[in-house]
Design an enzyme around this catalytic site. Sequence first.
Site, mmCIF file in Angstrom:
data_model
loop_
_atom_site.group_PDB
_atom_site.id
_atom_site.type_symbol
_atom_site.label_atom_id
_atom_site.label_comp_id
_atom_site.label_asym_id
_atom_site.label_seq_id
_atom_site.Cartn_x
_atom_site.Cartn_y
_atom_site.Cartn_z
ATOM 1 N N ARG A 37 -26.753 -26.510 24.676
ATOM 2 C CA ARG A 37 -28.069 -26.044 24.205
ATOM 3 C C ARG A 37 -29.037 -27.208 24.002
ATOM 4 O O ARG A 37 -30.244 -27.053 24.210
ATOM 5 C CB ARG A 37 -27.930 -25.243 22.913
ATOM 6 C CG ARG A 37 -27.365 -23.874 23.201
ATOM 7 C CD ARG A 37 -27.508 -22.969 22.011
ATOM 8 N NE ARG A 37 -27.276 -21.601 22.407
ATOM 9 C CZ ARG A 37 -26.662 -20.694 21.650
ATOM 10 N NH1 ARG A 37 -26.234 -21.025 20.460
ATOM 11 N NH2 ARG A 37 -26.507 -19.465 22.081
ATOM 12 N N LYS A 199 -17.256 -3.943 22.160
ATOM 13 C CA LYS A 199 -17.820 -2.742 21.522
ATOM 14 C C LYS A 199 -18.764 -1.939 22.400
ATOM 15 O O LYS A 199 -19.738 -2.468 22.923
ATOM 16 C CB LYS A 199 -18.566 -3.161 20.254
ATOM 17 C CG LYS A 199 -17.659 -3.773 19.226
ATOM 18 C CD LYS A 199 -18.410 -4.039 17.931
ATOM 19 C CE LYS A 199 -17.671 -5.033 17.076
ATOM 20 N NZ LYS A 199 -18.238 -6.368 17.073
ATOM 21 N N GLY A 351 -23.676 -15.475 25.901
ATOM 22 C CA GLY A 351 -22.485 -15.103 25.138
ATOM 23 C C GLY A 351 -21.166 -15.570 25.728
ATOM 24 O O GLY A 351 -21.067 -16.648 26.319
ATOM 25 N N GLY A 374 -28.037 -11.972 23.249
ATOM 26 C CA GLY A 374 -28.824 -10.820 22.786
ATOM 27 C C GLY A 374 -30.185 -10.778 23.459
ATOM 28 O O GLY A 374 -30.662 -9.710 23.861
HETATM 29 P P1 AMP Z 1 -18.662 -8.857 22.904
HETATM 30 O O1 AMP Z 1 -19.029 -9.796 21.803
HETATM 31 O O2 AMP Z 1 -18.934 -7.425 22.608
HETATM 32 O O3 AMP Z 1 -19.174 -9.298 24.251
HETATM 33 O O4 AMP Z 1 -17.079 -8.896 22.991
HETATM 34 C C1 AMP Z 1 -16.359 -10.050 23.262
HETATM 35 C C2 AMP Z 1 -14.981 -9.884 22.731
HETATM 36 O O5 AMP Z 1 -14.368 -8.757 23.327
HETATM 37 C C3 AMP Z 1 -14.065 -11.048 23.034
HETATM 38 O O6 AMP Z 1 -13.765 -11.720 21.841
HETATM 39 C C4 AMP Z 1 -12.834 -10.404 23.638
HETATM 40 O O7 AMP Z 1 -11.622 -10.912 23.141
HETATM 41 C C5 AMP Z 1 -12.977 -8.959 23.239
HETATM 42 N N1 AMP Z 1 -12.229 -8.060 24.133
HETATM 43 C C6 AMP Z 1 -12.260 -8.043 25.471
HETATM 44 N N2 AMP Z 1 -11.394 -7.153 25.960
HETATM 45 C C7 AMP Z 1 -10.785 -6.571 24.902
HETATM 46 C C8 AMP Z 1 -9.778 -5.588 24.773
HETATM 47 N N3 AMP Z 1 -9.234 -5.030 25.848
HETATM 48 N N4 AMP Z 1 -9.385 -5.246 23.533
HETATM 49 C C9 AMP Z 1 -9.938 -5.839 22.445
HETATM 50 N N5 AMP Z 1 -10.914 -6.777 22.504
HETATM 51 C C10 AMP Z 1 -11.320 -7.153 23.729
#
Ligand code: AMP
Length: 395
Positions: A37, A199, A351, A374
């Site tokens: 960054r 999520k 991210g 974001g």
């Molecule tokens: P996000 O911040 O929503 O982009 O999510 C990223 C996170 O999703 C990472 O820390 C991953 O470890 C988690 N993730 C990816 N695949 C899975 C899964 N199958 N089950 C649980 N967590 C997951």
Amino acid sequence: MNKLTIEDLDVKDKRVFLRVDFNVPLDENRQVTDDNRIQAALPTIQYLLKNGARLILVSHLGRPKGVPSEEFSLRPVAEKLEKMLNKKIVFSPTVVGPVAQTAIDCLNSGDCLLMENIRFFPEEERNDSQFSKDLASLADIYVNDAFGTAHRAHASTTGIARYFEDAACGYLMKKELDFLGRLIEKPEHPFCAIVGGAKVKDKIDVISSLLDKVDDVLIGGGMAYTFLKVKEFNIGNSILDQEHIDLVKETFKKAEALDKRIHLPVDHVITESFSNEVPVKNVEGDIPEGYMGMDIGPKTIENYLKVINGSKMIFWNGPMGVFEMSNFKNGTFSMAVGMSESQAITVIGGGDSVAAVNQAGVADKMSHISTGGGASLRFIQGKTLPGIEALAEKK
Ligand code: AMP
């Protein structure tokens, strides 16, 4: 979108307030562990210094919630920046008040000052108007190069800009607007979006609005299991977002109505617990009771790579599995390598995908890696970003 840039301004001898995003990770010895960054802001900093600005750098670091603390101090960043620029950086322990004012008064043309974490003031995140005015009084010119916080209406990203007729963007902000703007204003088809992460809640709106622009959406990560549940697969103990199931159903309907394709995993890497230390299995279709999906399987990877190879534009946000654990990084890394080998315009939307692309060693093969997770997601949905809206248009 044709925003005013630093090249449109005469900065010589002027006090320039440059909002940067120096929100970098630090280790337990308070050393910067990833200077990407800071690197990304250097072209703007160097341009302003070379052109004789009296430069005031302002950033946040972490989430101190309006309370000053050693843990969130930007002092280590000042030391790092000094080495990177090979130049003395004055550090001001506060952003407003007599100490800050004296530090600014002592700046000569071509000198550079870094202010302490702006989020030590609760007024920053409240976008307080008096605080914005106080910040504005420190400078003659305002420049924003902090794309990563452009989706937040804070005092140093938004409130301050109204006090300057010529609020301009720096090179990094300009590059982000050009690349991400191209995806939504001049899409090339087939256009594919890869969307993963944990999520559904965080990504469902993005997927829904991307359906207006893209031809294919490749779904992975934890959120894929809610999509598979809707398609009546057994998902065992995989994460399920029951609350957003109706939105997922609506998204499928929208894709069908627009004749767009939502691709789902057909096989999975599964385990009995959320750990790297337990045996793993590959399964197709249903996930047996007692198991959870941790990554996309080899057939899914093959299917997704075919779509990637047939695309002319690709946007990626979110990992395909729990890539932080070595047993479950294959899906995510395969997407990174697949994108790096494609002829398409490839954009990484901030991210975790950025970390994956770096770890896979293919960062330099991507067309653009956004510095804002974001912010890039909001931008690509065509939503207004307050930090960008606040900047002046070219005359
Ligand atoms: P996000 O911040 O929503 O982009 O999510 C990223 C996170 O999703 C990472 O820390 C991953 O470890 C988690 N993730 C990816 N695949 C899975 C899964 N199958 N089950 C649980 N967590 C997951």
